[in-house]
Motif scaffolding. Sequence first.
Motif, mmCIF file in Angstrom:
data_model
loop_
_atom_site.group_PDB
_atom_site.id
_atom_site.type_symbol
_atom_site.label_atom_id
_atom_site.label_comp_id
_atom_site.label_asym_id
_atom_site.label_seq_id
_atom_site.Cartn_x
_atom_site.Cartn_y
_atom_site.Cartn_z
ATOM 1 N N GLY A 172 5.389 1.674 9.221
ATOM 2 C CA GLY A 172 4.018 2.081 8.900
ATOM 3 C C GLY A 172 3.158 1.929 10.150
ATOM 4 N N LEU A 214 0.860 -1.182 0.000
ATOM 5 C CA LEU A 214 0.000 0.000 0.000
ATOM 6 C C LEU A 214 0.892 1.226 0.000
ATOM 7 C CD1 LEU A 214 -2.340 -1.228 2.837
ATOM 8 C CD2 LEU A 214 -2.831 -1.229 0.409
ATOM 9 N N ASN A 215 1.978 1.131 0.756
ATOM 10 C CA ASN A 215 2.930 2.224 0.885
ATOM 11 C C ASN A 215 4.166 1.905 0.047
ATOM 12 O OD1 ASN A 215 4.769 4.157 1.678
ATOM 13 N ND2 ASN A 215 4.065 4.157 3.807
ATOM 14 N N SER A 256 5.019 1.165 13.609
ATOM 15 C CA SER A 256 6.422 0.924 13.250
ATOM 16 C C SER A 256 6.757 1.779 12.037
ATOM 17 C CB SER A 256 6.649 -0.571 13.017
ATOM 18 O OG SER A 256 5.739 -1.100 12.085
ATOM 19 N N GLU A 311 -1.030 6.607 8.602
ATOM 20 C CA GLU A 311 0.398 6.292 8.726
ATOM 21 C C GLU A 311 1.310 7.377 8.161
ATOM 22 O OE1 GLU A 311 1.453 2.482 7.215
ATOM 23 O OE2 GLU A 311 1.925 3.187 5.223
ATOM 24 N N ASP A 365 1.834 -8.848 8.133
ATOM 25 C CA ASP A 365 2.637 -8.850 9.370
ATOM 26 C C ASP A 365 1.812 -8.544 10.628
ATOM 27 O OD1 ASP A 365 2.333 -6.150 8.652
ATOM 28 O OD2 ASP A 365 4.445 -5.636 8.923
HETATM 29 C C1 BMX Z 1 1.772 -0.422 6.054
HETATM 30 C C2 BMX Z 1 1.333 -1.574 5.153
HETATM 31 C C3 BMX Z 1 0.673 -2.635 6.042
HETATM 32 C C4 BMX Z 1 1.584 -3.058 7.190
HETATM 33 C C5 BMX Z 1 2.021 -1.848 8.006
HETATM 34 C C6 BMX Z 1 3.050 -2.171 9.100
HETATM 35 C C7 BMX Z 1 2.745 -1.748 3.152
HETATM 36 C C8 BMX Z 1 3.995 -2.300 2.511
HETATM 37 N N1 BMX Z 1 2.492 -2.078 4.434
HETATM 38 O O1 BMX Z 1 0.625 0.188 6.547
HETATM 39 O O2 BMX Z 1 0.293 -3.754 5.281
HETATM 40 O O3 BMX Z 1 0.943 -3.996 8.030
HETATM 41 O O4 BMX Z 1 2.599 -0.872 7.116
HETATM 42 O O5 BMX Z 1 4.207 -2.657 8.490
HETATM 43 O O6 BMX Z 1 2.032 -1.043 2.487
HETATM 44 P P1 BMX Z 1 5.696 -2.359 9.022
HETATM 45 O O7 BMX Z 1 6.602 -2.730 7.902
HETATM 46 O O8 BMX Z 1 5.751 -0.939 9.388
HETATM 47 O O9 BMX Z 1 5.838 -3.241 10.229
#
Ligand code: BMX
Length: 280
Positions: free
Chosen positions: A132, A74-75, A130, A166, A104
């Motif tokens: 995100g 998503l990010n 974290s 986020e 995760d």
């Molecule tokens: C982002 C998204 C979520 C994830 C969350 C925490 C991406 C790649 N990730 O919102 O799916 O669960 O971050 O992820 O878009 P972390 O990598 O910060 O632990």
Amino acid sequence: MILALDVGGTKLAAARVEGGRVLERLEAPTPTHDRGPEAVTRAALELLRPLLPGARALGVAATGGVAGGKVTALNADTLQGWHAYDLQGALQGATGLPTAVVNDADAAAWGEAAYGAGQGVENFIFVTVSTGVGSGLVLGGRLYLSRHGLHAEMGYMRAPDGTPLELVASGGALDRWARGRGWEGAREVVRRAAADPAAEAKLAESAGLVADKLADLKVMLGLERAVIGGGLGLSAGYLERVRAALGRLDPLYALEVLPAALGADAGLIGAADWAGRTSQ
Ligand code: BMX
């Protein structure tokens, strides 16, 4: 013994897991120059290799939306070029192990439900603050999953001005804010909070936005508890700020807030347990 892999925006972790316990754990940074799926998969396989002997399955907790073993970011700052990337197929092909992939935060929610701070309740949310902001829901004692893979993404709920949460509340957002002031990153914001009102306000803003969403979700889903994890989520004072923000609301929105009991291992333990159940 089940092998677990956590693919995060900042680091990769791999572990041998049995009965909800991490027996051995290895860690490496997520490649920074190339965050594309092939480079990250290569780095993950390198990390997994020494842990492979004796494993009967592989459970993967991956940042991003996960549907049918395929991962979509998503990010795009966290993972670049991940569009329905078949991580399950790639890892299963390379390791020969039955492989299950979950988001995760979903994995961590499941780990906390089975062995950690989610025990004893039917409905709770796990939130990782974290790189995100991610979350996972356990409703009626079951992990809540959607077929298309976009669910329980608190980071993509909107702040009052419409910005995805986020982009303002995550460790990554605080890193960017801190660097703009010549500080080293989110950690320095946490360190300075006691003496620097701007740092305190920034942390309170993040915790307040998370608390607002928790309050809404509490009344929507009948949540009994929120479990907070992630590097920023577990940093000194963060949980207390979330509790304080919730405490300022009508008691209708009151919600128990606990730290993740499995700490940084929640995703690994949850993914391993999930893989153990689905590969029987
Ligand atoms: C982002 C998204 C979520 C994830 C969350 C925490 C991406 C790649 N990730 O919102 O799916 O669960 O971050 O992820 O878009 P972390 O990598 O910060 O632990």
